[in-house]
Design a protein around this motif. Structure first.
Motif, PDB file in Angstrom:
ATOM      1  N   GLN A   3       8.389   2.888   0.017  1.00 10.59           N
ATOM      2  CA  GLN A   3       8.655   1.780  -0.443  1.00 10.59           C
ATOM      3  C   GLN A   3       8.155   0.417   0.809  1.00 10.59           C
ATOM      4  OE1 GLN A   3      12.247   1.986   2.009  1.00 10.59           O
ATOM      5  NE2 GLN A   3      13.302   2.254   0.301  1.00 10.59           N
ATOM      6  N   LEU A   4       7.990  -0.462  -0.361  1.00 13.02           N
ATOM      7  CA  LEU A   4       7.136  -1.380  -0.406  1.00 13.02           C
ATOM      8  C   LEU A   4       7.337  -2.596   0.105  1.00 13.02           C
ATOM      9  CD1 LEU A   4       4.173  -0.717  -3.541  1.00 13.02           C
ATOM     10  CD2 LEU A   4       4.302  -0.333  -1.085  1.00 13.02           C
ATOM     11  N   VAL A   5       7.114  -3.411   0.396  1.00  7.12           N
ATOM     12  CA  VAL A   5       6.979  -5.077   1.397  1.00  7.12           C
ATOM     13  C   VAL A   5       5.933  -5.944   1.187  1.00  7.12           C
ATOM     14  CG1 VAL A   5       9.431  -6.193   2.598  1.00  7.12           C
ATOM     15  CG2 VAL A   5       9.659  -3.319   2.624  1.00  7.12           C
ATOM     16  N   GLU A   6       6.160  -6.866   0.233  1.00  5.33           N
ATOM     17  CA  GLU A   6       5.396  -7.803   0.491  1.00  5.33           C
ATOM     18  C   GLU A   6       5.659  -9.472   1.638  1.00  5.33           C
ATOM     19  OE1 GLU A   6       5.079  -6.691  -4.101  1.00  5.33           O
ATOM     20  OE2 GLU A   6       6.954  -7.332  -2.272  1.00  5.33           O
ATOM     21  N   SER A   7       4.977  -9.755   2.208  1.00  2.78           N
ATOM     22  CA  SER A   7       5.385 -11.371   2.815  1.00  2.78           C
ATOM     23  C   SER A   7       3.928 -11.756   2.385  1.00  2.78           C
ATOM     24  CB  SER A   7       4.979 -10.850   4.043  1.00  2.78           C
ATOM     25  OG  SER A   7       4.082  -9.830   4.462  1.00  2.78           O
ATOM     26  N   GLY A   8       3.616 -13.339   3.409  1.00  3.85           N
ATOM     27  CA  GLY A   8       2.914 -14.096   2.994  1.00  3.85           C
ATOM     28  C   GLY A   8       2.810 -15.089   1.902  1.00  3.85           C
ATOM     29  N   GLY A   9       4.034 -15.134   1.397  1.00  2.00           N
ATOM     30  CA  GLY A   9       3.681 -15.709   0.427  1.00  2.00           C
ATOM     31  C   GLY A   9       4.261 -17.746   0.530  1.00  2.00           C
ATOM     32  N   GLY A  10       3.778 -18.501   0.121  1.00  2.00           N
ATOM     33  CA  GLY A  10       4.532 -20.033   0.590  1.00  2.00           C
ATOM     34  C   GLY A  10       3.922 -21.046  -0.804  1.00  2.00           C
ATOM     35  N   LEU A  11       4.053 -22.400   0.006  1.00  2.00           N
ATOM     36  CA  LEU A  11       3.572 -23.272  -1.186  1.00  2.00           C
ATOM     37  C   LEU A  11       1.817 -23.973  -0.212  1.00  2.00           C
ATOM     38  CD1 LEU A  11       3.793 -25.266  -3.077  1.00  2.00           C
ATOM     39  CD2 LEU A  11       5.543 -26.234  -1.239  1.00  2.00           C
ATOM     40  N   VAL A  12       0.777 -23.977  -1.280  1.00  2.00           N
ATOM     41  CA  VAL A  12      -0.200 -24.720  -0.932  1.00  2.00           C
ATOM     42  C   VAL A  12      -0.807 -25.389  -1.782  1.00  2.00           C
ATOM     43  CG1 VAL A  12      -0.599 -22.091   0.567  1.00  2.00           C
ATOM     44  CG2 VAL A  12      -1.265 -22.629  -1.656  1.00  2.00           C
ATOM     45  N   GLN A  13      -1.914 -25.933  -1.415  1.00  2.00           N
ATOM     46  CA  GLN A  13      -2.617 -26.928  -1.846  1.00  2.00           C
ATOM     47  C   GLN A  13      -3.456 -26.327  -2.629  1.00  2.00           C
ATOM     48  OE1 GLN A  13      -2.676 -30.013   0.885  1.00  2.00           O
ATOM     49  NE2 GLN A  13      -1.281 -31.472  -0.573  1.00  2.00           N
ATOM     50  N   ALA A  14      -3.836 -26.820  -4.053  1.00  2.00           N
ATOM     51  CA  ALA A  14      -5.014 -26.142  -4.289  1.00  2.00           C
ATOM     52  C   ALA A  14      -6.057 -26.406  -3.468  1.00  2.00           C
ATOM     53  CB  ALA A  14      -5.297 -27.250  -5.872  1.00  2.00           C
ATOM     54  N   GLY A  15      -7.061 -25.529  -3.763  1.00  2.00           N
ATOM     55  CA  GLY A  15      -8.378 -25.175  -2.351  1.00  2.00           C
ATOM     56  C   GLY A  15      -8.439 -24.578  -1.213  1.00  2.00           C
TER      57      GLY A  15
END
Length: 125
Positions: A3-15
């Motif tokens: 079973q796989l669980v991703e994390s760490g995504g979000g809203l960021v700016q270019a660069g």
């Protein structure tokens, strides 16, 4: 089975940079080749990167080469995707996937047996 669980995504700016993690259950993590895929808004899911069981083989789609790095820690049963110099076109839901063949890496969805639920990455301009 894994079973796989991703994390760490979000809203960021270019660069900016982000580091995605994919935690895998099960003691057989080291037997799987791992991959990252992404699905941009309104588009099909596409290959991003893959790594074999020992980390000796990696592959990347051309658009992320020199910006993204895939790695894994078999002791922690986790695979990572370090994403640097992010661009608005990197905006997508990012999925972690496991391939039931630890020696060869692959870039097709059908080559991967197990999938996570995805994590959203949004890059603003």
């Amino acid at each position: 089975q894994v079973q796989l669980v991703e994390s760490g995504g979000g809203l960021v700016q270019a660069g900016d940079a982000l580091r995605l993690s994919c935690a895998a259950s099960g003691r057989t993590f080291r037997y799987y080749t791992m991959g990252w895929f992404r699905q941009p808004p309104g588009k099909k899911r596409e290959f991003v990167a893959a790594i074999n069981w020992g980390g000796t083989l990696t592959d990347y789609t051309d658009s992320v080469k020199a910006r993204f790095t895939i790695s894994r820690d078999n002791a922690k049963t986790t695979v990572f995707l370090q994403m640097n110099s992010l661009k608005p076109e990197d905006t997508a839901v990012y999925y972690c996937a496991a391939r039931d063949d630890r020696y060869t890496i692959a870039n097709r969805e059908n080559d991967y047996k197990y999938w996570g639920q995805g994590t959203q990455v949004t890059v603003s301009s």
